[in-house]
Design a protein around this motif. Structure first.
Motif, PDB file in Angstrom:
ATOM      1  N   VAL A 154      -4.775   4.916   1.182  1.00 37.60           N
ATOM      2  CA  VAL A 154      -4.511   3.462   1.600  1.00 37.60           C
ATOM      3  C   VAL A 154      -4.246   2.608   0.197  1.00 37.60           C
ATOM      4  O   VAL A 154      -4.391   1.520   0.214  1.00 37.60           O
ATOM      5  N   ARG A 167       0.845  -1.085  -0.095  1.00 39.36           N
ATOM      6  CA  ARG A 167       0.069  -0.055  -0.210  1.00 39.36           C
ATOM      7  C   ARG A 167       0.788   1.073   0.066  1.00 39.36           C
ATOM      8  O   ARG A 167       1.977   1.184   0.437  1.00 39.36           O
ATOM      9  N   ALA A 180      -7.445  -1.200   6.202  1.00 40.27           N
ATOM     10  CA  ALA A 180      -6.730  -1.293   5.157  1.00 40.27           C
ATOM     11  C   ALA A 180      -5.801  -2.818   5.316  1.00 40.27           C
ATOM     12  O   ALA A 180      -4.561  -2.577   5.624  1.00 40.27           O
ATOM     13  N   LEU A 206      -6.804   2.891   9.179  1.00 45.21           N
ATOM     14  CA  LEU A 206      -5.994   1.787   8.669  1.00 45.21           C
ATOM     15  C   LEU A 206      -6.578   0.664   9.067  1.00 45.21           C
ATOM     16  O   LEU A 206      -6.124  -0.537   8.642  1.00 45.21           O
ATOM     17  N   LYS A 207      -7.276   0.521   9.802  1.00 44.39           N
ATOM     18  CA  LYS A 207      -8.007  -0.966  10.426  1.00 44.39           C
ATOM     19  C   LYS A 207      -8.611  -1.380   9.188  1.00 44.39           C
ATOM     20  O   LYS A 207      -9.243  -2.455   9.115  1.00 44.39           O
ATOM     21  N   GLY A 255      -1.464   7.430   5.800  1.00 45.63           N
ATOM     22  CA  GLY A 255      -2.603   6.623   5.706  1.00 45.63           C
ATOM     23  C   GLY A 255      -3.613   6.753   6.785  1.00 45.63           C
ATOM     24  O   GLY A 255      -3.289   6.826   8.135  1.00 45.63           O
ATOM     25  N   LYS A 256      -4.748   6.555   6.542  1.00 41.92           N
ATOM     26  CA  LYS A 256      -6.065   6.995   7.426  1.00 41.92           C
ATOM     27  C   LYS A 256      -6.893   5.602   7.671  1.00 41.92           C
ATOM     28  O   LYS A 256      -7.291   5.074   6.361  1.00 41.92           O
ATOM     29  N   GLU A 304       2.618   2.356   3.033  1.00 46.44           N
ATOM     30  CA  GLU A 304       3.808   1.654   3.260  1.00 46.44           C
ATOM     31  C   GLU A 304       5.142   1.691   2.885  1.00 46.44           C
ATOM     32  O   GLU A 304       6.050   1.331   3.328  1.00 46.44           O
ATOM     33  N   SER A 331      -2.693  -4.406  -1.669  1.00 55.75           N
ATOM     34  CA  SER A 331      -3.160  -3.097  -2.199  1.00 55.75           C
ATOM     35  C   SER A 331      -3.793  -3.263  -3.503  1.00 55.75           C
ATOM     36  O   SER A 331      -5.144  -2.637  -3.550  1.00 55.75           O
TER      37      SER A 331
END
Length: 310
Positions: free
Chosen positions: A140, A75, A91, A88-89, A85-86, A78, A95
Protein backbone atom coordinates in the motif's frame (compact mmCIF):
# COMPACT_ATOMS: atom_id res chain seq x y z
CA UNK A 1 13.35 0.87 -10.61
CA UNK A 2 14.56 0.20 -7.07
CA UNK A 3 11.22 0.99 -5.42
CA UNK A 4 9.37 -1.43 -7.70
CA UNK A 5 11.96 -4.14 -7.10
CA UNK A 6 11.62 -3.79 -3.33
CA UNK A 7 7.84 -4.12 -3.52
CA UNK A 8 8.14 -7.08 -5.88
CA UNK A 9 10.45 -8.80 -3.38
CA UNK A 10 7.86 -8.50 -0.61
CA UNK A 11 5.19 -9.82 -2.96
CA UNK A 12 7.26 -12.96 -3.59
CA UNK A 13 7.46 -13.60 0.16
CA UNK A 14 3.70 -13.41 0.64
CA UNK A 15 1.89 -16.30 2.34
CA UNK A 16 -0.96 -16.55 4.88
CA UNK A 17 1.44 -16.50 7.86
CA UNK A 18 3.21 -13.31 6.81
CA UNK A 19 -0.13 -11.78 5.78
CA UNK A 20 -1.35 -12.26 9.34
CA UNK A 21 1.89 -10.95 10.83
CA UNK A 22 1.88 -7.84 8.64
CA UNK A 23 -1.78 -7.16 9.40
CA UNK A 24 -1.18 -7.46 13.14
CA UNK A 25 1.91 -5.23 13.03
CA UNK A 26 0.28 -2.55 10.90
CA UNK A 27 -2.52 -2.26 13.48
CA UNK A 28 0.04 -0.74 15.89
CA UNK A 29 -0.13 2.28 13.57
CA UNK A 30 -3.91 2.59 13.65
CA UNK A 31 -6.51 4.61 15.49
CA UNK A 32 -7.70 1.97 17.97
CA UNK A 33 -4.27 1.44 19.55
CA UNK A 34 -3.62 5.17 19.77
CA UNK A 35 -6.98 5.91 21.41
CA UNK A 36 -6.53 3.10 23.92
CA UNK A 37 -3.03 4.13 25.04
CA UNK A 38 -3.77 7.87 25.11
CA UNK A 39 -6.97 7.26 27.09
CA UNK A 40 -5.12 5.22 29.71
CA UNK A 41 -2.52 7.95 30.14
CA UNK A 42 -4.73 11.02 29.80
CA UNK A 43 -7.56 9.86 32.04
CA UNK A 44 -5.84 7.39 34.35
CA UNK A 45 -2.10 7.96 34.79
CA UNK A 46 -0.68 11.33 33.77
CA UNK A 47 -2.53 14.18 32.12
CA UNK A 48 0.78 15.67 31.00
CA UNK A 49 2.06 12.51 29.30
CA UNK A 50 -1.35 11.81 27.76
CA UNK A 51 -1.57 15.30 26.32
CA UNK A 52 1.98 15.22 24.96
CA UNK A 53 1.18 11.91 23.24
CA UNK A 54 -2.11 13.20 21.83
CA UNK A 55 -0.88 16.59 20.63
CA UNK A 56 2.28 15.17 19.07
CA UNK A 57 0.41 12.42 17.23
CA UNK A 58 -2.40 14.68 16.02
CA UNK A 59 -0.03 17.43 14.87
CA UNK A 60 2.02 14.85 12.96
CA UNK A 61 -1.03 13.31 11.28
CA UNK A 62 -2.38 16.74 10.34
CA UNK A 63 0.95 17.51 8.68
CA UNK A 64 0.86 14.09 7.01
CA UNK A 65 -2.57 14.68 5.50
CA UNK A 66 -1.57 18.13 4.28
CA UNK A 67 1.56 16.80 2.55
CA UNK A 68 -0.42 13.92 1.02
CA UNK A 69 -2.75 16.36 -0.73
CA UNK A 70 0.11 18.60 -1.88
CA UNK A 71 2.16 15.70 -3.31
CA UNK A 72 -0.87 13.83 -4.65
CA UNK A 73 1.01 10.54 -5.11
CA UNK A 74 -0.86 7.34 -6.14
CA UNK A 75 -0.36 4.12 -4.21
CA UNK A 76 1.66 1.27 -5.78
CA UNK A 77 -1.28 -1.13 -6.11
CA UNK A 78 -3.12 1.58 -8.05
CA UNK A 79 -0.47 1.83 -10.78
CA UNK A 80 1.38 -1.51 -10.79
CA UNK A 81 -0.38 -4.62 -12.08
CA UNK A 82 1.97 -6.98 -10.24
CA UNK A 83 1.35 -5.45 -6.80
CA UNK A 84 -1.53 -6.95 -4.84
CA UNK A 85 -2.55 -4.45 -2.18
CA UNK A 86 -3.83 -5.89 1.11
CA UNK A 87 -5.83 -4.45 4.00
CA UNK A 88 -7.05 -1.77 1.63
CA UNK A 89 -9.58 -0.37 4.10
CA UNK A 90 -6.61 1.28 5.82
CA UNK A 91 -5.21 2.62 2.52
CA UNK A 92 -7.26 5.81 2.27
CA UNK A 93 -6.01 9.04 0.79
CA UNK A 94 -2.80 9.43 -1.18
CA UNK A 95 0.49 7.62 -0.81
CA UNK A 96 3.30 9.99 0.25
CA UNK A 97 4.17 10.06 3.08
CA UNK A 98 2.88 6.89 4.73
CA UNK A 99 0.33 7.86 7.37
CA UNK A 100 0.70 4.63 9.32
CA UNK A 101 4.48 4.99 9.36
CA UNK A 102 4.46 8.67 10.29
CA UNK A 103 1.80 8.22 12.96
CA UNK A 104 3.60 5.24 14.49
CA UNK A 105 6.95 7.06 14.34
CA UNK A 106 5.52 10.11 16.13
CA UNK A 107 3.62 8.09 18.70
CA UNK A 108 6.24 5.51 19.66
CA UNK A 109 9.14 7.95 19.47
CA UNK A 110 7.22 10.19 21.88
CA UNK A 111 6.99 7.21 24.23
CA UNK A 112 10.75 6.82 23.84
CA UNK A 113 11.12 10.49 24.81
CA UNK A 114 8.80 10.20 27.82
CA UNK A 115 10.17 6.98 29.32
CA UNK A 116 13.85 6.24 29.93
CA UNK A 117 13.68 2.47 30.30
CA UNK A 118 16.08 1.08 27.68
CA UNK A 119 14.14 -2.13 27.00
CA UNK A 120 10.88 -0.21 26.62
CA UNK A 121 12.55 2.31 24.31
CA UNK A 122 13.96 -0.49 22.17
CA UNK A 123 10.52 -2.10 21.87
CA UNK A 124 9.01 1.22 20.74
CA UNK A 125 11.72 1.72 18.11
CA UNK A 126 11.23 -1.82 16.80
CA UNK A 127 7.46 -1.25 16.55
CA UNK A 128 7.77 2.00 14.58
CA UNK A 129 10.27 0.33 12.24
CA UNK A 130 8.11 -2.76 11.67
CA UNK A 131 4.96 -0.71 11.03
CA UNK A 132 6.77 0.91 8.11
CA UNK A 133 7.96 -2.46 6.77
CA UNK A 134 4.42 -3.85 7.07
CA UNK A 135 3.15 -1.14 4.73
CA UNK A 136 5.63 -2.28 2.09
CA UNK A 137 4.68 -5.94 2.52
CA UNK A 138 0.99 -5.07 2.20
CA UNK A 139 1.73 -3.23 -1.05
CA UNK A 140 0.00 0.00 0.00
CA UNK A 141 3.06 2.28 0.05
CA UNK A 142 6.27 2.93 -1.85
CA UNK A 143 9.61 2.69 0.00
CA UNK A 144 9.99 6.49 -0.26
CA UNK A 145 6.60 6.88 1.44
CA UNK A 146 7.87 4.88 4.40
CA UNK A 147 11.20 6.73 4.56
CA UNK A 148 9.32 10.03 4.50
CA UNK A 149 6.98 8.80 7.22
CA UNK A 150 9.87 7.80 9.48
CA UNK A 151 11.64 11.13 8.97
CA UNK A 152 8.60 13.39 9.40
CA UNK A 153 7.19 11.34 12.27
CA UNK A 154 10.36 11.30 14.37
CA UNK A 155 11.15 14.95 13.60
CA UNK A 156 7.66 16.08 14.59
CA UNK A 157 7.75 13.99 17.76
CA UNK A 158 11.06 15.45 18.85
CA UNK A 159 10.02 19.05 18.18
CA UNK A 160 6.46 18.98 19.54
CA UNK A 161 6.94 16.64 22.52
CA UNK A 162 10.04 18.41 23.80
CA UNK A 163 8.44 21.84 23.37
CA UNK A 164 5.24 20.92 25.26
CA UNK A 165 7.29 19.18 27.94
CA UNK A 166 9.38 22.33 28.53
CA UNK A 167 6.32 24.60 28.60
CA UNK A 168 4.08 22.43 30.79
CA UNK A 169 4.90 24.38 33.95
CA UNK A 170 4.52 27.68 32.08
CA UNK A 171 0.76 28.09 31.47
CA UNK A 172 1.05 31.31 29.47
CA UNK A 173 3.84 29.91 27.28
CA UNK A 174 1.97 26.67 26.64
CA UNK A 175 -1.17 28.61 25.82
CA UNK A 176 0.71 30.75 23.31
CA UNK A 177 2.15 27.65 21.63
CA UNK A 178 -1.27 25.99 21.34
CA UNK A 179 -2.85 29.20 20.04
CA UNK A 180 -0.13 29.45 17.36
CA UNK A 181 -0.65 25.83 16.32
CA UNK A 182 -4.43 26.36 16.37
CA UNK A 183 -4.09 29.44 14.19
CA UNK A 184 -1.99 27.57 11.64
CA UNK A 185 -4.48 24.68 11.65
CA UNK A 186 -7.40 27.07 11.10
CA UNK A 187 -5.53 28.84 8.28
CA UNK A 188 -4.76 25.61 6.39
CA UNK A 189 -8.26 24.28 7.04
CA UNK A 190 -9.82 27.47 5.68
CA UNK A 191 -7.62 27.24 2.57
CA UNK A 192 -8.52 23.59 2.06
CA UNK A 193 -12.22 24.36 2.58
CA UNK A 194 -12.07 27.04 -0.11
CA UNK A 195 -10.36 24.65 -2.51
CA UNK A 196 -12.84 21.88 -1.70
CA UNK A 197 -15.87 24.09 -2.41
CA UNK A 198 -14.66 25.93 -5.50
CA UNK A 199 -12.07 23.67 -7.13
CA UNK A 200 -11.83 20.09 -5.84
CA UNK A 201 -15.58 19.42 -5.47
CA UNK A 202 -14.98 15.86 -4.35
CA UNK A 203 -12.34 15.06 -6.95
CA UNK A 204 -9.46 15.19 -4.43
CA UNK A 205 -9.19 12.89 -1.40
CA UNK A 206 -9.59 15.41 1.44
CA UNK A 207 -11.57 13.28 3.93
CA UNK A 208 -8.59 12.38 6.13
CA UNK A 209 -7.39 16.00 6.14
CA UNK A 210 -10.69 17.30 7.52
CA UNK A 211 -10.86 14.51 10.10
CA UNK A 212 -7.37 15.37 11.29
CA UNK A 213 -8.07 19.10 11.35
CA UNK A 214 -11.29 18.56 13.30
CA UNK A 215 -9.86 16.44 16.10
CA UNK A 216 -6.76 18.65 16.39
CA UNK A 217 -8.83 21.83 16.75
CA UNK A 218 -11.22 20.09 19.15
CA UNK A 219 -8.36 18.92 21.36
CA UNK A 220 -6.56 22.27 21.29
CA UNK A 221 -9.61 24.36 22.19
CA UNK A 222 -10.94 21.85 24.72
CA UNK A 223 -7.60 21.62 26.49
CA UNK A 224 -7.22 25.40 26.80
CA UNK A 225 -10.70 25.78 28.30
CA UNK A 226 -10.45 22.73 30.58
CA UNK A 227 -7.02 23.63 31.90
CA UNK A 228 -8.23 27.04 33.05
CA UNK A 229 -11.68 26.22 34.42
CA UNK A 230 -11.65 22.55 35.45
CA UNK A 231 -8.09 21.21 35.49
CA UNK A 232 -8.88 17.58 36.31
CA UNK A 233 -6.30 15.22 37.78
CA UNK A 234 -5.54 11.96 36.00
CA UNK A 235 -3.32 10.54 38.74
CA UNK A 236 -5.79 10.94 41.62
CA UNK A 237 -8.59 8.45 42.19
CA UNK A 238 -9.14 4.80 42.96
CA UNK A 239 -8.40 2.00 40.49
CA UNK A 240 -12.15 1.54 39.96
CA UNK A 241 -12.57 5.24 39.19
CA UNK A 242 -9.76 5.11 36.64
CA UNK A 243 -11.19 2.01 34.95
CA UNK A 244 -14.59 3.69 34.74
CA UNK A 245 -13.04 6.86 33.29
CA UNK A 246 -11.32 4.93 30.52
CA UNK A 247 -14.35 2.76 29.73
CA UNK A 248 -16.85 5.64 29.68
CA UNK A 249 -14.47 7.98 27.89
CA UNK A 250 -13.68 5.54 25.08
CA UNK A 251 -17.37 4.63 24.78
CA UNK A 252 -18.11 8.31 24.18
CA UNK A 253 -15.46 8.51 21.47
CA UNK A 254 -16.86 5.39 19.75
CA UNK A 255 -20.38 6.81 19.91
CA UNK A 256 -19.31 10.13 18.41
CA UNK A 257 -17.22 8.45 15.74
CA UNK A 258 -19.86 5.97 14.61
CA UNK A 259 -23.20 7.20 15.95
CA UNK A 260 -22.96 10.84 14.92
CA UNK A 261 -21.79 9.74 11.47
CA UNK A 262 -25.26 8.31 10.86
CA UNK A 263 -26.81 11.72 11.50
CA UNK A 264 -24.46 13.68 9.24
CA UNK A 265 -23.74 13.60 5.53
CA UNK A 266 -20.51 12.22 4.13
CA UNK A 267 -19.30 15.70 3.14
CA UNK A 268 -15.85 16.95 4.16
CA UNK A 269 -17.27 19.48 6.62
CA UNK A 270 -19.28 16.76 8.36
CA UNK A 271 -16.03 14.91 9.04
CA UNK A 272 -14.55 18.15 10.40
CA UNK A 273 -17.47 18.62 12.80
CA UNK A 274 -17.62 15.00 13.94
CA UNK A 275 -13.94 14.76 14.73
CA UNK A 276 -13.95 18.19 16.41
CA UNK A 277 -16.64 16.86 18.74
CA UNK A 278 -14.44 13.84 19.47
CA UNK A 279 -11.56 16.14 20.40
CA UNK A 280 -13.78 18.26 22.63
CA UNK A 281 -15.17 15.15 24.31
CA UNK A 282 -11.71 13.90 25.12
CA UNK A 283 -10.23 17.10 26.51
CA UNK A 284 -13.20 19.09 27.82
CA UNK A 285 -16.69 17.56 27.85
CA UNK A 286 -15.93 14.21 29.47
CA UNK A 287 -13.49 15.59 32.09
CA UNK A 288 -16.02 18.29 33.00
CA UNK A 289 -18.84 15.75 33.34
CA UNK A 290 -16.49 13.41 35.21
CA UNK A 291 -15.69 16.11 37.76
CA UNK A 292 -19.41 16.72 38.28
CA UNK A 293 -20.02 13.07 39.21
CA UNK A 294 -16.71 12.77 41.11
CA UNK A 295 -14.96 10.47 38.66
CA UNK A 296 -12.20 13.10 38.55
CA UNK A 297 -10.74 15.51 41.09
CA UNK A 298 -10.32 19.06 39.85
CA UNK A 299 -8.53 22.24 40.89
CA UNK A 300 -9.50 25.12 38.60
CA UNK A 301 -7.31 28.21 38.76
CA UNK A 302 -7.55 31.88 38.00
CA UNK A 303 -4.72 33.99 36.62
CA UNK A 304 -1.28 33.02 35.48
CA UNK A 305 0.10 31.29 38.56
CA UNK A 306 -0.53 27.58 38.63
CA UNK A 307 1.34 24.52 39.80
CA UNK A 308 0.87 21.26 37.95
CA UNK A 309 0.95 18.08 40.00
CA UNK A 310 1.60 15.97 36.90
Amino acid sequence: MIQTDILAFFQTQANPFWDGMATGITMFGEELIYILIIAVFFWGISKKKGMILAFTLLTSLFLNNLVKILVHSPRPFEVLDNINGKRLKTATGYSFPSGHTQGASSFYFTLVYLFRNRLFQLCCLVILFLVGISRLYLGVHWPLDVLGGWFLGISTAWLVASKIDRLWEDPSGLERLILILSGLTILFTAMMSFLEVFYFRGAVKTEDFFKGAGILLGCFSGFLIERRFTDFSASKGTLLQKILRIFIGISGIVLLQGGVKVLLSDAAFSHLLRYALMGLWMTLIFPWLGCKVRLFDSSPFVGEAKTQEE
